[in-house]
Design a protein around this motif. Structure first.
Motif, PDB file in Angstrom:
ATOM      1  N   LEU A 155       0.829  -1.204   0.000  1.00 66.26           N
ATOM      2  CA  LEU A 155       0.000   0.000   0.000  1.00 66.26           C
ATOM      3  C   LEU A 155       0.861   1.251   0.000  1.00 66.26           C
ATOM      4  CD1 LEU A 155      -2.831  -1.034   2.484  1.00 66.26           C
ATOM      5  CD2 LEU A 155      -2.958  -0.861  -0.012  1.00 66.26           C
ATOM      6  N   TRP A 156       1.966   1.228   0.785  1.00 64.38           N
ATOM      7  CA  TRP A 156       2.855   2.383   0.808  1.00 64.38           C
ATOM      8  C   TRP A 156       3.500   2.582  -0.548  1.00 64.38           C
ATOM      9  CZ3 TRP A 156       4.665   6.807   1.416  1.00 64.38           C
ATOM     10  CH2 TRP A 156       6.005   7.107   1.197  1.00 64.38           C
ATOM     11  N   HIS A 157       3.838   1.477  -1.221  1.00 64.16           N
ATOM     12  CA  HIS A 157       4.458   1.576  -2.538  1.00 64.16           C
ATOM     13  C   HIS A 157       3.494   2.251  -3.508  1.00 64.16           C
ATOM     14  CE1 HIS A 157       7.001   0.531  -5.914  1.00 64.16           C
ATOM     15  NE2 HIS A 157       5.942  -0.026  -6.519  1.00 64.16           N
ATOM     16  N   LEU A 158       2.204   1.844  -3.480  1.00 61.79           N
ATOM     17  CA  LEU A 158       1.223   2.453  -4.371  1.00 61.79           C
ATOM     18  C   LEU A 158       1.023   3.918  -4.045  1.00 61.79           C
ATOM     19  CD1 LEU A 158      -1.438  -0.426  -4.485  1.00 61.79           C
ATOM     20  CD2 LEU A 158       0.173   0.224  -6.285  1.00 61.79           C
ATOM     21  N   THR A 159       0.964   4.256  -2.754  1.00 65.47           N
ATOM     22  CA  THR A 159       0.784   5.644  -2.352  1.00 65.47           C
ATOM     23  C   THR A 159       1.968   6.493  -2.789  1.00 65.47           C
ATOM     24  OG1 THR A 159      -0.506   4.947  -0.432  1.00 65.47           O
ATOM     25  CG2 THR A 159       0.397   7.174  -0.395  1.00 65.47           C
ATOM     26  N   ARG A 160       3.181   5.982  -2.616  1.00 65.94           N
ATOM     27  CA  ARG A 160       4.382   6.719  -3.013  1.00 65.94           C
ATOM     28  C   ARG A 160       4.394   6.978  -4.510  1.00 65.94           C
ATOM     29  NH1 ARG A 160       9.643   3.604  -1.702  1.00 65.94           N
ATOM     30  NH2 ARG A 160       8.850   2.353  -3.418  1.00 65.94           N
ATOM     31  N   ASN A 161       3.969   5.998  -5.293  1.00 66.85           N
ATOM     32  CA  ASN A 161       3.936   6.179  -6.741  1.00 66.85           C
ATOM     33  C   ASN A 161       2.910   7.236  -7.140  1.00 66.85           C
ATOM     34  OD1 ASN A 161       5.966   4.347  -7.257  1.00 66.85           O
ATOM     35  ND2 ASN A 161       4.584   2.629  -7.578  1.00 66.85           N
ATOM     36  N   ARG A 162       1.774   7.249  -6.457  1.00 70.45           N
ATOM     37  CA  ARG A 162       0.767   8.281  -6.749  1.00 70.45           C
ATOM     38  C   ARG A 162       1.298   9.666  -6.398  1.00 70.45           C
ATOM     39  NH1 ARG A 162      -2.934   4.436  -4.139  1.00 70.45           N
ATOM     40  NH2 ARG A 162      -4.071   3.288  -5.742  1.00 70.45           N
ATOM     41  N   ILE A 163       1.986   9.760  -5.270  1.00 67.33           N
ATOM     42  CA  ILE A 163       2.575  11.039  -4.883  1.00 67.33           C
ATOM     43  C   ILE A 163       3.590  11.483  -5.922  1.00 67.33           C
ATOM     44  CG2 ILE A 163       4.046  12.188  -3.174  1.00 67.33           C
ATOM     45  CD1 ILE A 163       2.738  10.435  -1.044  1.00 67.33           C
ATOM     46  N   ALA A 164       4.373  10.533  -6.430  1.00 67.89           N
ATOM     47  CA  ALA A 164       5.379  10.856  -7.436  1.00 67.89           C
ATOM     48  C   ALA A 164       4.748  11.386  -8.718  1.00 67.89           C
ATOM     49  CB  ALA A 164       6.230   9.621  -7.739  1.00 67.89           C
ATOM     50  N   VAL A 165       3.625  10.802  -9.135  1.00 65.95           N
ATOM     51  CA  VAL A 165       2.939  11.278 -10.342  1.00 65.95           C
ATOM     52  C   VAL A 165       2.421  12.695 -10.136  1.00 65.95           C
ATOM     53  CG1 VAL A 165       0.923  10.926 -11.815  1.00 65.95           C
ATOM     54  CG2 VAL A 165       2.342   8.977 -11.163  1.00 65.95           C
ATOM     55  N   VAL A 166       1.844  12.949  -8.966  1.00 67.07           N
ATOM     56  CA  VAL A 166       1.375  14.309  -8.667  1.00 67.07           C
ATOM     57  C   VAL A 166       2.543  15.280  -8.668  1.00 67.07           C
ATOM     58  CG1 VAL A 166       0.314  15.766  -6.906  1.00 67.07           C
ATOM     59  CG2 VAL A 166      -0.631  13.496  -7.376  1.00 67.07           C
ATOM     60  N   ALA A 167       3.663  14.879  -8.063  1.00 74.12           N
ATOM     61  CA  ALA A 167       4.848  15.740  -8.044  1.00 74.12           C
ATOM     62  C   ALA A 167       5.387  15.967  -9.443  1.00 74.12           C
ATOM     63  CB  ALA A 167       5.931  15.099  -7.163  1.00 74.12           C
ATOM     64  N   ALA A 168       5.303  14.960 -10.307  1.00 73.88           N
ATOM     65  CA  ALA A 168       5.776  15.106 -11.686  1.00 73.88           C
ATOM     66  C   ALA A 168       5.000  16.168 -12.439  1.00 73.88           C
ATOM     67  CB  ALA A 168       5.671  13.764 -12.414  1.00 73.88           C
ATOM     68  N   LEU A 169       3.721  16.289 -12.113  1.00 71.21           N
ATOM     69  CA  LEU A 169       2.878  17.276 -12.781  1.00 71.21           C
ATOM     70  C   LEU A 169       2.963  18.654 -12.124  1.00 71.21           C
ATOM     71  CD1 LEU A 169      -0.312  15.078 -13.343  1.00 71.21           C
ATOM     72  CD2 LEU A 169       1.412  15.728 -15.045  1.00 71.21           C
ATOM     73  N   ALA A 170       3.116  18.675 -10.802  1.00 69.58           N
ATOM     74  CA  ALA A 170       3.033  19.946 -10.075  1.00 69.58           C
ATOM     75  C   ALA A 170       4.378  20.602  -9.811  1.00 69.58           C
ATOM     76  CB  ALA A 170       2.307  19.720  -8.747  1.00 69.58           C
ATOM     77  N   ALA A 171       5.430  19.818  -9.570  1.00 67.52           N
ATOM     78  CA  ALA A 171       6.715  20.401  -9.172  1.00 67.52           C
ATOM     79  C   ALA A 171       7.375  21.233 -10.277  1.00 67.52           C
ATOM     80  CB  ALA A 171       7.660  19.304  -8.690  1.00 67.52           C
ATOM     81  N   PRO A 172       7.464  20.769 -11.518  1.00 68.91           N
ATOM     82  CA  PRO A 172       8.116  21.586 -12.553  1.00 68.91           C
ATOM     83  C   PRO A 172       7.478  22.963 -12.760  1.00 68.91           C
ATOM     84  CG  PRO A 172       8.016  19.323 -13.275  1.00 68.91           C
ATOM     85  CD  PRO A 172       7.190  19.404 -12.030  1.00 68.91           C
ATOM     86  N   PRO A 173       6.133  23.081 -12.891  1.00 64.23           N
ATOM     87  CA  PRO A 173       5.579  24.434 -13.037  1.00 64.23           C
ATOM     88  C   PRO A 173       5.779  25.295 -11.797  1.00 64.23           C
ATOM     89  CG  PRO A 173       3.815  22.817 -12.823  1.00 64.23           C
ATOM     90  CD  PRO A 173       5.080  22.068 -13.048  1.00 64.23           C
TER      91      PRO A 173
END
Length: 260
Positions: A2-20
């Motif tokens: 479950l933590w692995h899935l949550t971390r991956n979701r956080i990473a996808v959100v960061a991929a979209l939000a962090a660069p802008p």
């Protein structure tokens, strides 16, 4: 898991939000900061996302970084257009370098996880082997391995049966594969079967019983984990062979053991 899935979701959100977000922070300095230097900052963001998540997140962060570099930090500002050939080259290089570095970072993280997992597997096998040497009876080892199997394979329950084999449930074989009747179950694709899975305890040709494994929904242990489970079951067989009496005489006549 479950933590692995949550971390991956956080990473996808960061991929979209962090660069802008980072590009927006660099806007006040865009006249004095070259596009190449801005790109270096964004590469660091891409690597951070890749280390946090998986390869897809890293690649997505690289694409996002190139797009927002264009929008915020290259002329004409505030538009998805680049007029200078040098800025075009910088954006393309940012994309290529970002994708490449993110894949390398993700691979390094995967290798670290594999190494940590392998160490844990070895520790479990060693712990059980030591317990076999010191336990006063095989039931102690049965209970210990039952608890190990629950965590190792992602089970919602595990029980041990003594005596003869009954029925034809799916079976976890010595090579880590799963057979069900005359067919092989694709554990890599489908995970563990919904029905109870049999793991036999055999040592030196002696059958002592079997673990009946009830998988939790979505449980898909790796081949390495399944092989460790087989090794642990063998250790239980060693514990039984270490005594000369029938198992029931050491277990108080108990018919089984349930964990989960």
């Amino acid at each position: 898991m479950l933590w692995h899935l949550t971390r991956n979701r956080i990473a996808v959100v960061a991929a979209l939000a962090a660069p802008p977000a980072v590009c927006a922070l660099l806007v006040p300095f865009r006249t004095s900061l070259s596009a190449a230097n801005s790109a270096l900052v964004l590469v660091a963001v891409v690597v951070a996302v890749a280390v946090l998540g998986h390869r897809v997140a890293g690649a997505l962060a690289a694409v996002s970084a190139a797009v927002w570099l264009d929008f915020f930090l290259t002329e004409p500002y505030g538009r998805f257009a680049i007029t200078k050939s040098s800025d075009i080259a910088t954006a393309v290089l940012l994309l290529l370098v970002g994708v490449t570095v993110s894949q390398l970072a993700a691979r390094a993280r995967e290798l670290k996880v594999i190494a940590i997992t392998d160490d844990d597997y070895l520790a479990q096998i060693h712990h059980t082997a030591r317990l076999v040497e010191t336990a006063t009876g095989p039931q102690i080892v049965v209970d210990h391995v039952s608890r190990q199997l629950v965590g190792l394979l992602g089970l919602r329950g595990c029980r041990f049966e003594y005596g003869t084999l009954i029925g034809h449930p799916p079976r976890l074989l010595d090579n880590g594969t799963i057979s069900w009747g005359r067919r092989r179950w694709d554990a890599e694709r489908d995970g563990l079967p919904d029905e109870e899975l049999e793991l036999r305890v055999v040592h030196n040709g002696h059958f002592h019983g079997r673990f009946m494994l009830r998988a939790a929904p979505g449980a898909a242990p790796s081949l390495a984990a399944r092989l460790v489970a087989v090794t642990l079951a063998t250790q239980v067989g060693v514990a039984f062979d270490a005594v000369s009496d029938l198992p029931g005489e050491h277990l108080g006549g108990r018919a089984g053991s349930e964990h989960g």
